[in-house]
Motif scaffolding. Structure first.
Motif, mmCIF file in Angstrom:
data_model
loop_
_atom_site.group_PDB
_atom_site.id
_atom_site.type_symbol
_atom_site.label_atom_id
_atom_site.label_comp_id
_atom_site.label_asym_id
_atom_site.label_seq_id
_atom_site.Cartn_x
_atom_site.Cartn_y
_atom_site.Cartn_z
ATOM 1 N N GLY A 42 4.198 -9.612 -0.240
ATOM 2 C CA GLY A 42 2.979 -9.157 0.405
ATOM 3 C C GLY A 42 1.837 -9.059 -0.583
ATOM 4 O O GLY A 42 2.036 -9.064 -1.800
ATOM 5 N N LEU A 43 0.648 -8.944 -0.039
ATOM 6 C CA LEU A 43 -0.557 -8.890 -0.855
ATOM 7 C C LEU A 43 -0.664 -7.546 -1.566
ATOM 8 O O LEU A 43 -0.509 -6.496 -0.953
ATOM 9 C CB LEU A 43 -1.786 -9.115 0.029
ATOM 10 C CG LEU A 43 -3.144 -9.066 -0.662
ATOM 11 C CD1 LEU A 43 -3.294 -10.236 -1.636
ATOM 12 C CD2 LEU A 43 -4.270 -9.091 0.370
ATOM 13 N N ALA A 44 -0.928 -7.601 -2.860
ATOM 14 C CA ALA A 44 -1.230 -6.395 -3.639
ATOM 15 C C ALA A 44 -2.406 -6.726 -4.547
ATOM 16 O O ALA A 44 -2.364 -7.687 -5.302
ATOM 17 C CB ALA A 44 -0.027 -5.966 -4.474
ATOM 18 N N LYS A 45 -3.457 -5.944 -4.479
ATOM 19 C CA LYS A 45 -4.612 -6.210 -5.334
ATOM 20 C C LYS A 45 -5.300 -4.903 -5.699
ATOM 21 O O LYS A 45 -5.144 -3.886 -5.012
ATOM 22 C CB LYS A 45 -5.595 -7.159 -4.645
ATOM 23 C CG LYS A 45 -6.162 -6.665 -3.329
ATOM 24 C CD LYS A 45 -7.099 -7.708 -2.720
ATOM 25 C CE LYS A 45 -7.743 -7.192 -1.431
ATOM 26 N NZ LYS A 45 -8.656 -8.186 -0.846
ATOM 27 N N GLY A 46 -6.072 -4.948 -6.775
ATOM 28 C CA GLY A 46 -6.848 -3.784 -7.199
ATOM 29 C C GLY A 46 -5.965 -2.573 -7.457
ATOM 30 O O GLY A 46 -4.922 -2.658 -8.109
ATOM 31 N N PRO A 47 -6.364 -1.419 -6.938
ATOM 32 C CA PRO A 47 -5.602 -0.180 -7.167
ATOM 33 C C PRO A 47 -4.167 -0.268 -6.661
ATOM 34 O O PRO A 47 -3.268 0.339 -7.237
ATOM 35 C CB PRO A 47 -6.411 0.873 -6.390
ATOM 36 C CG PRO A 47 -7.777 0.293 -6.244
ATOM 37 C CD PRO A 47 -7.595 -1.188 -6.154
ATOM 38 N N ASP A 48 -3.945 -1.012 -5.560
ATOM 39 C CA ASP A 48 -2.588 -1.133 -5.019
ATOM 40 C C ASP A 48 -1.677 -1.878 -5.984
ATOM 41 O O ASP A 48 -0.504 -1.526 -6.150
ATOM 42 C CB ASP A 48 -2.613 -1.863 -3.668
ATOM 43 C CG ASP A 48 -3.344 -1.078 -2.598
ATOM 44 O OD1 ASP A 48 -3.223 0.165 -2.589
ATOM 45 O OD2 ASP A 48 -4.046 -1.701 -1.781
ATOM 46 N N LEU A 49 -2.201 -2.903 -6.637
ATOM 47 C CA LEU A 49 -1.412 -3.652 -7.602
ATOM 48 C C LEU A 49 -1.087 -2.793 -8.818
ATOM 49 O O LEU A 49 0.054 -2.784 -9.312
ATOM 50 C CB LEU A 49 -2.157 -4.920 -8.024
ATOM 51 C CG LEU A 49 -1.448 -5.821 -9.035
ATOM 52 C CD1 LEU A 49 -0.099 -6.279 -8.511
ATOM 53 C CD2 LEU A 49 -2.329 -7.016 -9.390
ATOM 54 N N ALA A 50 -2.070 -2.042 -9.290
ATOM 55 C CA ALA A 50 -1.837 -1.156 -10.434
ATOM 56 C C ALA A 50 -0.793 -0.089 -10.088
ATOM 57 O O ALA A 50 0.075 0.242 -10.895
ATOM 58 C CB ALA A 50 -3.149 -0.507 -10.858
ATOM 59 N N TRP A 51 -0.899 0.427 -8.865
ATOM 60 C CA TRP A 51 0.052 1.458 -8.406
ATOM 61 C C TRP A 51 1.479 0.924 -8.377
ATOM 62 O O TRP A 51 2.402 1.538 -8.922
ATOM 63 C CB TRP A 51 -0.378 1.939 -7.024
ATOM 64 C CG TRP A 51 0.652 2.749 -6.293
ATOM 65 C CD1 TRP A 51 1.034 4.030 -6.554
ATOM 66 C CD2 TRP A 51 1.427 2.321 -5.170
ATOM 67 N NE1 TRP A 51 2.003 4.427 -5.671
ATOM 68 C CE2 TRP A 51 2.259 3.399 -4.813
ATOM 69 C CE3 TRP A 51 1.490 1.139 -4.425
ATOM 70 C CZ2 TRP A 51 3.163 3.329 -3.741
ATOM 71 C CZ3 TRP A 51 2.377 1.061 -3.364
ATOM 72 C CH2 TRP A 51 3.204 2.144 -3.028
ATOM 73 N N VAL A 52 1.686 -0.225 -7.767
ATOM 74 C CA VAL A 52 3.050 -0.740 -7.624
ATOM 75 C C VAL A 52 3.609 -1.190 -8.972
ATOM 76 O O VAL A 52 4.806 -1.020 -9.246
ATOM 77 C CB VAL A 52 3.111 -1.866 -6.567
ATOM 78 C CG1 VAL A 52 2.585 -3.200 -7.106
ATOM 79 C CG2 VAL A 52 4.534 -2.039 -6.053
ATOM 80 N N ARG A 75 0.860 -1.185 0.000
ATOM 81 C CA ARG A 75 0.000 0.000 0.000
ATOM 82 C C ARG A 75 0.892 1.229 0.000
ATOM 83 O O ARG A 75 2.043 1.172 0.451
ATOM 84 C CB ARG A 75 -0.878 0.045 1.262
ATOM 85 C CG ARG A 75 -1.970 -1.006 1.336
ATOM 86 C CD ARG A 75 -2.643 -0.926 2.689
ATOM 87 N NE ARG A 75 -3.793 -1.795 2.798
ATOM 88 C CZ ARG A 75 -4.274 -2.237 3.948
ATOM 89 N NH1 ARG A 75 -3.694 -1.904 5.078
ATOM 90 N NH2 ARG A 75 -5.341 -3.015 3.981
ATOM 91 N N LYS A 76 0.361 2.358 -0.440
ATOM 92 C CA LYS A 76 1.161 3.588 -0.485
ATOM 93 C C LYS A 76 1.708 3.950 0.890
ATOM 94 O O LYS A 76 2.873 4.333 1.028
ATOM 95 C CB LYS A 76 0.330 4.740 -1.048
ATOM 96 C CG LYS A 76 0.030 4.613 -2.529
ATOM 97 C CD LYS A 76 -0.736 5.818 -3.053
ATOM 98 C CE LYS A 76 -1.026 5.650 -4.541
ATOM 99 N NZ LYS A 76 -1.779 6.812 -5.091
#
Length: 333
Positions: free
Chosen positions: A193-203, A165-166
């Motif tokens: 770590g878990l990244a999904k939705g907007p967080d995945l797109a961000w990273v 997350r940011k």
């Protein structure tokens, strides 16, 4: 002997999950300790709702909750006539909602992981820091081989462990490393770590152009191999109540480079058992990583120092003794 119950009403595997899985076996060496709920390893001793309700009407029980819904369940047991003493641990330094503070007042005892958390919740509490299972988190016999087994590439590993997350700072980590990576072919970066939705797109946007040097490992239910493989563990979070990642990494012999959160100077000695930078200071983080990736042996020596410190101070038995004293004081009232 008092029955102690740690509920776990959460689907995802989190730091609280790891805490319960560590402290319950330690408590069970002195008192009957069970878990109830889901999402925990099957090896832990369990109790059914039927047995719990029956026993709560004939003997004292300590119900140690870690989340609001778990505390509410304990309150219901008590309201139904159970001889239940309620303990509630506050795990985050984020200011509690009015509802959380209201139900927290219904606990017989509050536990805060740090003085900062105690100050934020603004209710009387006992400060007891988390300990870890030192048989579970320990250095590998060969860190190079441990990293190779993870199949991420490179000779040395550097990474962040935790939900992506940011506010967790992975963006700062990537930006700090980006200009260093071309000159450090032996080093491979990874986000665990878990990244999904907007967080995945961000990273993924931040990784553009260096996808082969900053890998996404996803969420891992077995985290120990990652601590044993990484040479440098970066914890760039902007805010944290108490993170097990620091001490788990230290006990595993990682060199920890962490944003300077309020409680960490009681755990890490800058330059000897780890390194600090100000939260959000990408330039400062880059300077530390530039030095450490240029001199891997320095990072490994700091990791060895950290492991010695963690073994001296951070075993789960220290926490279990403090909790046991608290439980017994409540039962004797």
């Amino acid at each position: 002997m008092t029955l102690i119950v740690h509920p776990h009403f959460h689907k995802r595997y989190t730091g609280v999950t790891r805490h319960v899985e560590s402290v319950v076996p330690a408590l069970a060496r002195g008192d009957e300790t069970r878990v109830i709920g889901s999402g925990l390893t099957e090896a832990l001793p369990r109790i059914t709702w039927g047995e719990l309700i029956r026993r709560s009407h004939r003997e004292p029980i300590v119900w140690h909750a870690h989340r609001n819904n778990e505390l509410l369940a304990g309150m219901l047991l008590k309201a139904l006539g159970g001889r239940v003493q309620l303990v509630f641990t506050r795990h985050t330094s984020v200011a509690p909602t009015r509802f959380t503070r209201w139900i927290a007042r219904g606990a017989d005892a509050l536990v805060s992981l740090t003085k900062q958390i105690s100050d934020v919740i603004a209710l009387p509490s006992t400060v007891i820091a988390h300990g870890i299972d030192l048989t579970r988190f320990r250095p590998p016999e060969d860190r190079d081989a441990a990293w190779a087994r993870l199949k991420q590439g490179g000779r040395y590993g550097i990474g962040v462990i935790g939900r992506i997350r940011k506010e967790k700072g992975q963006g700062d980590f990537i930006e700090a490393l980006r200009p260093l990576l071309p000159a450090r072919p032996d080093w491979q970066a990874v986000l665990v770590g878990l990244a999904k939705g907007p967080d995945l797109a961000w990273v993924n946007g931040l990784r553009e152009g260096i996808e082969d040097r900053v890998m996404l490992a996803g969420e891992q239910s077995t985290i120990e191999p990652w601590y044993q493989g990484l040479s440098i563990l970066v914890h760039p979070s902007y805010a944290e109540g108490y993170s097990l990642v620091h001490v788990e990494a230290m006990a595993s012999g990682c060199c920890v480079v962490a944003s300077k959160l309020p409680y960490l100077d009681t755990l890490i000695e800058h330059g000897r058992t780890g390194f600090f930078f100000e939260p959000g200071d990408v330039k400062g983080l880059r300077g530390l990583l530039d030095e450490l990736t240029r001199e891997p042996e320095r990072a490994h020596q700091v990791g060895r120092n950290a492991e010695e410190e963690a073994r001296r101070r951070c075993g789960v038995e220290h926490e279990a003794r403090a909790l046991r004293d608290l439980y017994q004081s409540l039962v004797k009232r």
